[in-house]
Design a protein around this motif. Structure first.
Motif, PDB file in Angstrom:
ATOM      1  N   PHE A 197     -29.823  14.075  -9.358  1.00  0.00           N
ATOM      2  CA  PHE A 197     -30.545  15.200  -9.948  1.00  0.00           C
ATOM      3  C   PHE A 197     -30.542  15.107 -11.463  1.00  0.00           C
ATOM      4  O   PHE A 197     -31.554  15.355 -12.122  1.00  0.00           O
ATOM      5  N   LEU A 233     -36.249  10.885  -7.514  1.00  0.00           N
ATOM      6  CA  LEU A 233     -36.978  11.571  -6.444  1.00  0.00           C
ATOM      7  C   LEU A 233     -36.289  11.456  -5.092  1.00  0.00           C
ATOM      8  O   LEU A 233     -36.472  12.316  -4.228  1.00  0.00           O
ATOM      9  N   HIS A 246     -34.553  14.651  -4.395  1.00  0.00           N
ATOM     10  CA  HIS A 246     -35.270  15.925  -4.494  1.00  0.00           C
ATOM     11  C   HIS A 246     -35.719  16.405  -3.119  1.00  0.00           C
ATOM     12  O   HIS A 246     -36.868  16.749  -2.902  1.00  0.00           O
ATOM     13  N   ILE A 304     -30.781  19.486  -1.882  1.00  0.00           N
ATOM     14  CA  ILE A 304     -30.721  20.774  -2.570  1.00  0.00           C
ATOM     15  C   ILE A 304     -29.693  21.678  -1.895  1.00  0.00           C
ATOM     16  O   ILE A 304     -28.874  22.331  -2.548  1.00  0.00           O
ATOM     17  N   VAL A 359     -36.631  21.455 -10.279  1.00  0.00           N
ATOM     18  CA  VAL A 359     -37.116  21.011  -8.971  1.00  0.00           C
ATOM     19  C   VAL A 359     -37.460  22.201  -8.076  1.00  0.00           C
ATOM     20  O   VAL A 359     -38.550  22.279  -7.506  1.00  0.00           O
TER      21      VAL A 359
END
Length: 758
Positions: A568, A573, A576, A581, A604
């Motif tokens: 992050f 990517l 993400h 998350i 994000v």
């Protein structure tokens, strides 16, 4: 009844209501229990009169030194076990350079108190510095050293505290001085490099009479170019230079070794700096260097001949062969050392054929019209290629994984280091036998621990030049950092898929905090009670060690989580995803926000293109703006974005307050769309702009009054800190779009009221 004014003072220390302040820190408790040291203070706090004549030994001094040690760079001293055995000059070599360095220590006067030892990679700078550090120096009263390395010893922000610890351990008056200073101000170990330099170097050795009169103080800094950040390197050099020029009577001498990196060379080229240093350049192709390398080769070949019981009656090698080898090495000690390790490698068992391999490489890759000085690593690259070519195809896949892991670890980011060889092999899903088979023919370039010590020691390269070679695809055509990163990501997700609900730490009594890219804690992991975390192991520690299977699994889990956090931080990517998350928002007991990548996380999850997706999947929750309690905002982490099209701005004033000390980034001004953002933190420190915070409070109150349906978007976490985005059209001008991203201190009762599912 008038509304009470906003009291911001309660946030300036902890960012939370006073009733929720954390317990007293360790440093505070040290301060409270510190005993008198018979120190008198006159009216000027800048001039403290320390009387150490009848000092009472503080019962907490040992505790103080233990706590100070935790702030230092581990293994950086010249006599540290982490560097054992350290590189040393071969007996009878480098005598002239060593003599010049020792003469400098004995004779340095006035402001010329720095000796810069500069040379290309592989010429033996660290060995020279080691010999200087170990030399008897009658004129030196106390000495300290830092041997920087990208292999875990690269945090320049800890340089001064590391030196201070060593000096305190060797000099009682100095220890008493810094113990008093840190007890009075416990934040000093976390202060900036410049503040620490003033407190721990200038004040004691310039302004304190007893310490100033101790005699010469020698500080050795090796490999400053391997310090983590180039701006930190230059800052350290500038502080040292300023000390020498401003206080020419200072007793502190400095010997600094580095490669001739452009930013370091340009620093020493400044006229103001030239006055404070002498230059010792180690040339690759000098007669002195070539003579020393030749002596090293002769001595090593004689030793190999005896160890392998080669026929003492025959001349081995032939004189012309030795000269060919010496000419190829020039003055590059790393070439000579690597060649001798290859020739004397017992896994091959035939030094004669191994020497012939090296000689064939030299014959096959001549370098006509190119001096060793112009292309010093060319011969070494060829030798490294020859060593790699010997790896059998059947074990190359495992050897390649190990080398890629070393390339990735070499980035200097502590969170990626696996700590020991056993952990590395488990991370790579490689058995003990497979791992040792893969590196068996790499013993000339890799230092592998014995099997019974694999849980304590790392696999490491003998010299950084080998990792440099592997990392540069133009040189080695072997790998790249991109390929190494891809392998790291693949292994990260393999571990995380085996721990879908986290991991139970069990009975392990250890610090669960994950370390970040600068070796500062970024948070504390949550123990998932009952979660087995069945991470598969390829190599169980076994035996009588302080490691067991659960400890290995825990470290692998921490490495995987660290990779997600760093992913992050760098905007990768691959991380993400919804899974990642949820991972970094639900598996923590606490964050240290100044080290945690919450800005990147906000970018994000609050991005417009994915907002609906994250709301639909429960990652984000929209609540009425009326439910936001302004006093729970942690002000110095607030970010504002203002957007206004040019066509609508004719009658609108600039919302930026000229008195604000925090900067704004983006577009503004005549003829431009107003589209800029700013952080409320002032000057990079934990202080916030009162004007902007009070404006936010007014806007929030106005929106609550005028827009009953206005929503705020929450990203809840498992910690006491969550994140919220608050976006609205200015109720006064009807045009300006304001977006605030806030860090929100949240209590359990409020969490339930807002409907958090975390």
């Amino acid at each position: 009844m008038p509304k009470p004014s906003l009291d911001l003072s309660r946030f300036f220390r902890f960012g939370r209501p006073r009733s929720q302040e954390p317990p007293q820190s360790v440093h505070s408790s040290i301060q409270n229990t510190h005993e008198s040291k018979n120190i008198s203070v006159d009216g000027d706090m800048n001039h403290i009169n320390y009387n150490y004549t009848n000092t009472v030994v503080n019962q907490n001094s040992n505790k103080f030194m233990v706590e100070l040690l935790e702030k230092t760079i581990p293994g950086a001293a010249f006599d540290s076990s982490a560097r054992d055995p350290p590189p040393r000059c071969h007996p009878g070599t480098r005598l002239a350079i060593l003599a010049r360095c020792l003469d400098f220590i004995a004779d340095a006067s006035d402001e010329k108190k720095v000796r810069w030892v500069v040379g290309a990679a592989g010429v033996g700078k660290s060995a020279i510095m080691q010999n200087v550090a170990e030399s008897p120096l009658p004129s030196v009263s106390v000495r300290a050293s830092i041997f920087f390395s990208i292999n875990g010893r690269s945090d320049g922000t800890k340089a001064i505290i590391t030196l201070a610890f060593q000096l305190a351990a060797k000099c009682e008056p100095y220890r008493q001085f810094i113990e008093h200073e840190i007890t009075r101000d416990p934040s000093l170990p976390q202060a900036s490099v410049s503040v620490q330099f003033k407190k721990f170097v200038i004040e004691p050795f310039v302004h304190h009479p007893q310490l100033n009169s101790l005699g010469r103080v020698l500080i050795i800094v090796d490999g400053i170019d391997e310090c983590e950040k180039s701006h930190t390197q230059r800052e350290l050099l500038q502080l040292i230079s300023n000390l020498c020029s401003t206080y020419p009577t200072s007793p502190v001498l400095w010997i600094i070794a580095s490669r001739p990196e452009s930013h370091i060379t340009s620093f020493f080229a400044q006229d103001t700096v030239k006055a404070v240093y002498e230059r010792e350049e180690i040339l690759v192709d000098s007669d002195e260097a070539r003579s020393d390398v030749e002596k090293f080769l002769r001595d090593e070949l004689i030793k190999i001949q005896k160890e392998f019981s080669l026929n003492p009656q025959s001349q081995w090698p032939q004189e012309h062969e030795l000269w060919k080898l010496a000419n190829a090495a020039g003055g590059l000690f790393v070439y000579a050392d690597t060649a001798m390790r290859y020739v004397g490698d017992r896994t091959s068992g035939n030094p004669t054929s191994q020497l012939n391999d090296v000689l064939k490489v030299i014959d096959a890759h001549p370098l006509p019209n190119i001096s060793q000085e112009e292309h010093p690593m060319a011969r070494l690259d060829v030798l490294y290629a020859q060593i790699l070519s010997k790896i059998p195809e059947r074990v190359m896949i495992n050897a390649r994984k190990i080398l890629l892991a070393l390339v990735w670890d070499s980035r200097g980011e502590e969170c990626f280091r696996k700590g020991n060889f056993l952990l590395l092999c488990n991370w790579l899903d490689m058995t003990c036998d497979d791992a040792y088979a893969a590196i068996r023919l790499l013993s000339s370039v890799l230092d592998a621990p014995e099997r019974e010590k694999a849980h304590r020691l790392q696999l490491r390269s003998y010299h950084k030049s080998f990792i440099d070679y592997l990392s540069d695809s133009n040189r080695s055509r072997f790998s790249s950092t991109i390929e190494a990163r891809q392998l790291e990501i693949e292994l990260t997700f393999k571990v995380l898929k085996q721990t879908p609900d986290g991991i139970d730490f069990g009975d392990l009594n250890m610090d669960y905090a994950i370390r970040g890219s600068k070796s500062f804690k970024i948070g504390t992991l949550m123990c998932s009670s009952g979660a087995e975390g069945n991470i598969s192991l390829s190599w169980s520690p076994g035996g009588e060690t302080d490691w067991d299977d659960n400890k290995v699994r825990l470290h692998m889990y921490k490495s995987a989580i660290s990779n997600v956090v760093e992913g992050f931080r760098h905007g990768e990517l691959a991380f993400h995803t919804e899974f990642c998350i949820r991972l970094i928002t639900t598996r923590w007991d606490s964050y240290i926000l100044d080290r945690f990548p919450f800005r990147e996380l906000q970018n994000v999850v609050f991005a417009g293109s994915r907002h609906h997706e994250f709301v639909q999947h429960g990652i984000l929750k929209e609540v009425s703006a009326r439910m936001i309690d302004f006093t729970h905002i942690i002000p110095w982490y607030t970010r504002l974005r203002v957007c206004r099209p040019t066509a609508t701005m004719q009658n609108l004033s600039d919302p930026w307050n000229p008195g604000c000390k925090h900067s704004r980034v983006g577009d503004w001004g005549e003829g431009k769309d107003d589209d800029w953002n700013t952080d409320f933190r002032t000057g990079g420190v934990f202080d916030s702009c009162d004007f902007c915070l009070q404006r936010l409070e007014r806007q929030l109150d106005a929106c609550k009054t005028r827009f009953s349906d206005l929503l705020a978007t929450f990203l809840f976490t498992s910690t006491d800190k969550s994140f919220v985005e608050f976006r609205f059209i200015d109720p006064d001008d009807g045009v300006s779009e304001w977006t605030y991203r806030l860090v929100y201190y949240i209590l359990e009762e409020e969490r339930r009221r807002l409907g958090s599912a975390v």
